[in-house]
Design a protein around this motif. Structure first.
Motif, short mmCIF file in Angstrom:
data_model
loop_
_atom_site.label_atom_id
_atom_site.label_comp_id
_atom_site.label_asym_id
_atom_site.label_seq_id
_atom_site.Cartn_x
_atom_site.Cartn_y
_atom_site.Cartn_z
N GLY A 1 36.22 78.42 33.17
CA GLY A 1 37.40 77.67 32.76
C GLY A 1 38.40 77.52 33.90
N ARG A 2 39.54 76.92 33.58
CA ARG A 2 40.60 76.77 34.57
C ARG A 2 41.94 76.75 33.85
NH1 ARG A 2 39.15 71.28 33.98
NH2 ARG A 2 40.95 69.89 33.80
N ILE A 3 43.02 77.03 34.61
CA ILE A 3 44.37 77.08 34.05
C ILE A 3 45.23 76.07 34.79
CG2 ILE A 3 46.42 78.49 33.69
CD1 ILE A 3 44.77 80.91 33.47
N GLU A 4 46.04 75.32 34.03
CA GLU A 4 46.97 74.36 34.61
C GLU A 4 48.38 74.70 34.14
OE1 GLU A 4 45.54 70.64 33.25
OE2 GLU A 4 43.86 70.55 34.64
N LEU A 5 49.36 74.55 35.04
CA LEU A 5 50.76 74.85 34.73
C LEU A 5 51.58 73.57 34.78
CD1 LEU A 5 51.27 78.01 37.00
CD2 LEU A 5 50.57 77.95 34.60
N TYR A 6 52.45 73.39 33.78
CA TYR A 6 53.37 72.26 33.73
C TYR A 6 54.77 72.84 33.51
CZ TYR A 6 48.97 69.81 32.91
OH TYR A 6 47.68 69.36 33.01
N ASN A 7 55.57 72.85 34.57
CA ASN A 7 56.85 73.56 34.55
C ASN A 7 58.01 72.59 34.47
OD1 ASN A 7 58.56 75.87 34.81
ND2 ASN A 7 58.92 75.30 36.95
N THR A 8 58.95 72.87 33.58
CA THR A 8 60.21 72.11 33.50
C THR A 8 61.34 73.12 33.56
OG1 THR A 8 59.13 70.50 32.04
CG2 THR A 8 61.53 70.42 32.19
N PRO A 9 61.91 73.36 34.75
CA PRO A 9 62.95 74.39 34.89
C PRO A 9 64.08 74.19 33.89
CG PRO A 9 62.25 73.61 37.05
CD PRO A 9 61.61 72.71 36.03
N GLY A 10 64.45 75.25 33.24
CA GLY A 10 65.52 75.22 32.26
C GLY A 10 65.10 74.78 30.88
N THR B 1 37.86 72.65 41.01
CA THR B 1 38.25 71.33 41.52
C THR B 1 38.85 70.46 40.43
OG1 THR B 1 36.05 70.37 41.08
CG2 THR B 1 36.40 71.44 43.22
N GLY B 2 38.50 70.73 39.17
CA GLY B 2 39.01 69.93 38.06
C GLY B 2 38.20 68.69 37.78
N VAL B 3 37.19 68.40 38.63
CA VAL B 3 36.39 67.19 38.47
C VAL B 3 35.18 67.45 37.56
CG1 VAL B 3 35.02 65.44 39.69
CG2 VAL B 3 37.12 66.33 40.71
N TYR B 4 34.71 68.68 37.54
CA TYR B 4 33.45 68.99 36.86
C TYR B 4 33.66 69.93 35.68
CZ TYR B 4 32.00 67.19 41.38
OH TYR B 4 31.86 66.41 42.48
N ALA B 5 32.84 69.72 34.63
CA ALA B 5 32.91 70.54 33.43
C ALA B 5 31.74 71.50 33.33
CB ALA B 5 32.93 69.64 32.18
N GLY B 6 30.77 71.44 34.24
CA GLY B 6 29.63 72.33 34.20
C GLY B 6 28.48 71.75 35.00
N GLN B 7 27.31 72.37 34.85
CA GLN B 7 26.12 71.91 35.54
C GLN B 7 24.96 71.87 34.56
OE1 GLN B 7 25.05 74.74 38.57
NE2 GLN B 7 25.04 76.47 37.19
N THR B 8 23.93 71.12 34.93
CA THR B 8 22.79 70.97 34.04
C THR B 8 21.54 70.70 34.87
OG1 THR B 8 21.93 69.76 32.13
CG2 THR B 8 23.14 68.49 33.75
N LEU B 9 20.39 70.80 34.22
CA LEU B 9 19.11 70.54 34.88
C LEU B 9 18.36 69.50 34.04
CD1 LEU B 9 17.31 71.49 37.28
CD2 LEU B 9 16.14 72.97 35.63
N PRO B 10 18.37 68.22 34.46
CA PRO B 10 17.68 67.18 33.70
C PRO B 10 16.17 67.28 33.88
CG PRO B 10 18.62 66.26 35.68
CD PRO B 10 19.06 67.69 35.64
N MET C 1 28.13 67.98 35.64
CA MET C 1 28.72 67.29 34.49
C MET C 1 30.18 66.98 34.81
SD MET C 1 28.15 66.69 31.07
CE MET C 1 29.14 66.38 29.61
N LEU C 2 30.59 65.72 34.68
CA LEU C 2 31.96 65.31 34.98
C LEU C 2 32.91 65.72 33.86
CD1 LEU C 2 31.36 61.72 36.39
CD2 LEU C 2 31.74 63.82 37.69
N ASP C 3 34.10 66.14 34.26
CA ASP C 3 35.17 66.47 33.32
C ASP C 3 36.09 65.24 33.23
OD1 ASP C 3 37.35 67.35 31.92
OD2 ASP C 3 37.68 69.15 33.10
N CYS C 4 35.95 64.47 32.17
CA CYS C 4 36.69 63.20 32.05
C CYS C 4 38.20 63.42 32.03
CB CYS C 4 36.23 62.45 30.80
SG CYS C 4 34.48 62.00 30.85
N ALA C 5 38.66 64.45 31.30
CA ALA C 5 40.10 64.72 31.25
C ALA C 5 40.60 65.23 32.60
CB ALA C 5 40.39 65.74 30.15
N GLY C 6 39.79 66.04 33.29
CA GLY C 6 40.19 66.54 34.60
C GLY C 6 40.30 65.44 35.63
N ILE C 7 39.40 64.46 35.58
CA ILE C 7 39.46 63.32 36.50
C ILE C 7 40.75 62.53 36.29
CG2 ILE C 7 38.39 61.08 37.02
CD1 ILE C 7 35.68 62.41 36.56
#
Length: 762
Positions: free
Chosen positions: A365-374, A492-501, A509-515
């Motif tokens: 997973g990953r963590i993102e911060l969105y800060n609004t001082p005050g 990186t936020g671009v990928y959601a995982g990996q797979t073997l076709p 696997m692309l992370d659409c929301a991260g892109i």
């Protein structure tokens, strides 16, 4: 509650089956402390569960049996035949009541007082052996999690083997009977995959259920008052992921209460309610679960954070302050860092967000911060499923192949033709697909490849909106096993995982929301606590910021721009008393506020009001911004309606109404009359008429706030009438010719005169 009750019934049944023999064996060996403890734990568990589930009869009997067994454990009573018979009778009765609850049948409580009385020392009550009850067939079974893991692993291998078999048949050819058998196999595998996947899923409420008590206790310990609001409890997540998320979530929430939400006195001084607000929400986005924790506290003081890190001597303060805003904010993840000056039971020891991030990244997973001082801090935790089989679409960019979740894809279109158009506004790419405009992200450019013309557009839907993703090719669709990639790749936020076709070559696997996030796209979600009033709000007007031919920076609402395109100045002529542009076998009026003749080409804004079209020549399109509400009106009518402030710079606002009225044939005070722009074309009126009316000194709105009333209502002729109260209605028509009951919508003097009469001669 139904899920908890069913779990209680299943656990009680399972324990009862093993307990009857234990009680009899305990009678023959009364010194066997382990058996006595096992029996005691059973009745104690039943008593506790009954209190929570509101089952008073079961609670009464289990409490009586618990008291007797406690006396035996303390050496006050011995387990003779009479006591064992009484305990067995109580256990049998518990089993009867449990079966009745499961079947939904009523069971009389006659004889239960006698059963309890038989437990007393010296009691002469005779306990009659219970008649065995017919138990309803159980529809559930308790399985070891390791067994579920092996089932899922085997199911994943089966899917990959099916994919490889399908590929070999496509390559080598097969007779119809074999293809039919493979189709039946595929359907069966898909059903089994769905079933096996569901066995590991659990509602995230199992993670959230303990939060209200924890928030209450933590806030009370710190002398604060906090209201907790939980959303998305029905979202399902792999049960193993729920357990692994428990500690990070607890740490973040305790931090929010301790570090973020201020004490009541400080909140009053800041103009806030004494009661702090904490929101915990979960939602699914593709193959990820996003857990958001937000509060209305003081946010992160980045300057103080930099000073804290610098004081440790590892990095210089000048180096830290040279970092970008987001990089400075992420200093909160520095190991051993605490912004608290004193150590308490909750914080101050330096065991903080670095551990939280490490735990989240460990599970992909990953963590993102969105800060609004005050105003507060929002933390978004993106958690992938540890092991899932997803329907995917393969896409290609240059010589690379990637997978995308089929669930996130709205449609796939090929670039070309009149229905698909790509425009560049400054540095921003936009795509128009069948009159639907959306942001465009070039995946190749994002990944560092050489620029090329997009061949295909994948329309991606994410939470809050959609965007177009430019790719080179679209490949086959497959069901693939998605697993977390290495932490460095996931970060990186671009990928959601990996797979073997089935090709045997690993694929990301692309992370659409991260892109979308990396590209700077913001699709806002509004949320509010239950006790916070939500005001009616008109969405801000998106506008294009540009440099005009005369060098002045101006702005025009984006909704009226059909496209921005370069044109040769050879297509511009002053003819029939007006400047005109030849474009696409048509001639349209052109507005140019500056010299264009010395240039070989200019950019032209193609402006449309729904029927008419006008060109507006500019030097360069810069950016898309939100048009501020406060407009200082121009002193006289003309192509400029007024001026607004954007990032401290004065920007002139183009007067669209004047432009169309002339070429196509404003500050306000509290006491000014209020004009309501009403009807089906209120959006057009907001864009065209609002600057005119505000420049004349009126207040203008398209949505009345509670308690407001309009003195004048402006509608298009033919709109279905809605109650206007005591307001006077001014009607507009689309045609220049008409009777006196309405006004031509581009008749500026007539409009202002009619509004003035309706407002009482203002």
């Amino acid at each position: 509650m139904d899920d908890l009750l069913q779990e209680f019934i299943a656990e009680t049944r399972e324990t009862l089956e093993a307990l009857s023999g234990e009680i009899v064996a305990w009678e023959s060996a009364p010194d066997d402390r382990d058996r006595l403890d096992a029996i005691f734990r059973f009745v104690h568990t039943v008593k506790g569960s009954c209190g929570f589930l509101d089952l008073p009869r079961l609670a009464r009997m289990s409490h009586a049996a618990e008291d007797v067994l406690a006396a035996v454990r303390a050496g006050e009573r011995s387990p003779d035949t009479k006591l064992v018979n009484a305990v067995l009778a109580i256990v049998d009765r518990i089993g009867e009541i449990v079966e009745a609850i499961d079947a939904g049948h009523a069971l009389a409580d006659s004889g239960e007082d006698l059963l309890i009385a038989a437990l007393d020392a010296g009691s002469e009550a005779v306990v009659v052996a219970a008649t065995p009850t017919l138990r309803a067939p159980s529809r559930s079974v308790r399985l070891n999690v390791d067994l579920l893991d092996r089932m899922m692993s085997g199911m994943s291998d089966m899917v990959l083997a099916r994919n490889e078999l399908a590929r070999r048949m496509r390559d080598d050819g097969a007779n119809p009977s074999v293809e039919a058998a493979l189709e039946r196999l595929s359907l069966t595998v898909a059903e089994m995959r769905e079933t096996v996947t569901r066995t590991r899923m659990q509602k995230i409420d199992a993670l959230f259920s303990a939060l209200p008590r924890m928030v209450r206790d933590t806030a009370a310990e710190l002398g604060k008052s906090v209201t907790l609001h939980i959303e998305g409890s029905d979202v399902e997540l792999d049960r193993e992921m729920i357990e692994m998320m428990r500690d990070p979530l607890v740490h973040i929430i305790r931090n929010a209460i301790d570090h973020g939400i201020e004490a009541p006195a400080l909140r009053r001084m800041a103009g806030k309610r004494e009661n702090g607000w904490l929101n915990v929400a979960a939602r699914q986005s593709g193959n990820q679960i996003i857990i958001e924790i937000s509060d209305d506290g003081q946010g992160i003081d980045v300057d103080r954070l930099v000073a804290k890190v610098a004081s440790r001597g590892i990095r210089g303060e000048a180096e830290l302050r040279a970092l970008g805003e987001q990089a400075r904010l992420e200093l909160v993840f520095e190991p051993g860092l605490s912004t608290k000056d004193t150590v308490t039971a909750i914080s101050g020891r330096g065991v903080g967000m670095d551990v939280v991030r490490a735990n989240v990244e460990q599970i992909g997973g990953r963590i993102e911060l969105y800060n609004t001082p005050g105003k507060g801090l929002r933390i978004a935790i993106h958690v992938p499923l540890t092991l899932s089989i997803m329907a995917t679409i393969g896409i290609g960019v240059r010589d690379q192949r990637f997978a995308m979740s089929r669930q996130a894809i709205e449609e796939i279109v090929r670039v070309g033709g009149e229905a698909i158009r790509i425009d560049r506004i400054g540095d921003t790419l936009t795509a128009t697909v069948r009159d639907r405009r959306m942001p465009l992200i070039d995946l190749g450019a994002m990944l560092g490849f050489e620029p090329s013309e997009p061949a295909m557009l994948v329309i991606v839907g994410v939470s809050g909106g959609s965007y177009a993703l430019a790719v080179d090719t679209v490949l086959d669709h497959e069901e693939l096993v998605i697993k977390p990639a290495a932490p460095a790749i996931m970060a990186t936020g671009v990928y959601a995982g990996q797979t073997l076709p089935d090709s045997g070559l690993p694929m990301l696997m692309l992370d659409c929301a991260g892109i979308a996030h990396l590209a700077g796209l913001e699709f806002r979600r509004e949320s509010a606590a239950d006790d916070v009033a939500i005001e009616t709000r008109v969405a801000g007007v998106q506008a294009l910021l540009f440099d005009d031919l005369d060098g002045t920076r101006r702005i025009v609402p984006l909704s009226v721009i059909d496209r921005v395109e370069p044109v040769s100045t050879s297509a511009i002529r002053f003819s029939a008393g007006q400047l005109r542009l030849s474009v696409e076998d048509a001639i349209i009026p052109l507005v140019a506020l500056g010299d264009w003749a010395a240039k070989t080409s200019v950019s032209v804004l193609r402006l449309r009001d729904g029927g008419l079209e006008i060109g507006y020549a500019i030097r360069e399109a810069l950016d898309i911004v939100e048009l501020p509400d406060a407009i200082v009106a121009a002193r006289e009518a003309g192509p400029i309606a007024g001026v607004v402030a954007i990032d401290g710079e004065q920007i002139e606002v183009v007067d669209l109404h004047w432009i169309f009225a002339h070429h196509a044939h404003g500050g306000s005070d509290i006491g000014a009359p209020l004009c309501l722009l009403d009807g089906a074309e209120s959006a057009w009126m907001t864009t065209f008429l609002r600057p005119v009316l505000e420049g004349a000194g009126y207040r203008v709105t398209s949505v009345l706030q509670p308690g407001e009333s309009a003195q004048v209502v402006v509608r298009m002729d033919g709109d279905v009438a809605t109650p206007a109260g005591a307001a006077t209605i001014v009607r507009l028509r689309r045609e220049a010719d008409g009777d006196e009951s309405s006004i031509f919508r581009y008749d500026r003097p007539g409009l202002l005169a009619a509004v003035a009469r309706s407002a009482g001669g203002r």
